[in-house]
Motif scaffolding. Structure first.
Motif, PDB file in Angstrom:
ATOM      1  N   ALA A  69      44.834  29.146  68.181  1.00 49.22           N
ATOM      2  CA  ALA A  69      43.930  29.533  67.307  1.00 49.22           C
ATOM      3  C   ALA A  69      44.124  31.104  66.838  1.00 49.22           C
ATOM      4  CB  ALA A  69      42.414  29.492  67.573  1.00 49.22           C
ATOM      5  N   VAL A  75      38.885  28.086  65.128  1.00 50.53           N
ATOM      6  CA  VAL A  75      38.861  27.097  66.268  1.00 50.53           C
ATOM      7  C   VAL A  75      39.878  26.225  66.035  1.00 50.53           C
ATOM      8  CG1 VAL A  75      37.296  25.293  67.009  1.00 50.53           C
ATOM      9  CG2 VAL A  75      36.413  27.279  66.079  1.00 50.53           C
ATOM     10  N   ALA A  84      31.780  22.114  64.707  1.00 52.00           N
ATOM     11  CA  ALA A  84      32.513  23.348  64.733  1.00 52.00           C
ATOM     12  C   ALA A  84      31.735  24.192  63.596  1.00 52.00           C
ATOM     13  CB  ALA A  84      33.864  23.298  64.489  1.00 52.00           C
ATOM     14  N   THR A  86      31.734  28.366  62.299  1.00 53.76           N
ATOM     15  CA  THR A  86      32.355  29.785  62.377  1.00 53.76           C
ATOM     16  C   THR A  86      31.848  30.722  61.707  1.00 53.76           C
ATOM     17  OG1 THR A  86      34.058  29.181  60.520  1.00 53.76           O
ATOM     18  CG2 THR A  86      34.703  28.795  62.862  1.00 53.76           C
ATOM     19  N   ILE A 122      39.694  25.851  60.894  1.00 54.23           N
ATOM     20  CA  ILE A 122      39.395  25.022  61.786  1.00 54.23           C
ATOM     21  C   ILE A 122      40.344  23.846  61.973  1.00 54.23           C
ATOM     22  CG2 ILE A 122      37.825  23.134  62.802  1.00 54.23           C
ATOM     23  CD1 ILE A 122      35.480  24.604  61.416  1.00 54.23           C
TER      24      ILE A 122
END
Length: 137
Positions: A69, A75, A84, A86, A122
């Protein structure tokens, strides 16, 4: 194709080429003597091919998953990601009530590289259930 898969492939090609060359030489020198050798070589090649096939089918591929990452708030996961987030100001919803039947096992991580390199990126080697990269309002 991984290094191990390439090595197995070239080993199989080499064995086939050596067997073919041996049969040609045996056929040119003495056809009657080449017949039993062809039977033995064919049986051995079949067993080696079966063994390599079974090994390749059940092996893990020989490599480990590389997980990186690199971006801000990025992620990356070698397996599956459930949720997830962010972004700023984004709330993660509570998971739903547990089902009465057990959930199926998650799939195994896929071999290979998993890289999330941009800002708020991600990446997953498996499934991503829910992802949010933006800011909440």
């Amino acid at each position: 194709m991984t290094g191990r898969a390439k090595a197995l492939m070239w080993t199989g090609i080499g064995l086939c080429a050596a067997g073919a060359a041996g049969l040609v030489v045996g056929g040119v020198l003495d056809v009657d003597a080449a017949d039993p050798w062809a039977s033995v070589a064919g049986g051995a090649a079949g067993l080696v091919g079966l063994a390599l096939t079974i090994y390749a089918l059940f092996s893990d591929g020989g490599g480990t998953t590389s997980v990186t990452a690199g971006g801000a708030r990025s992620v990356a996961a070698g397996g599956s990601i459930g949720v997830a987030v962010t972004g700023d100001g984004t709330a993660v919803a509570a998971p739903p009530a547990a089902p009465s039947a057990p959930a199926p096992a998650p799939p195994a991580p896929r071999a290979g590289n998993v890289t999330a390199s941009g800002d708020r990126s991600i990446a997953a080697g498996g499934d991503i259930g829910s992802a949010s990269t933006g800011d909440g309002r």
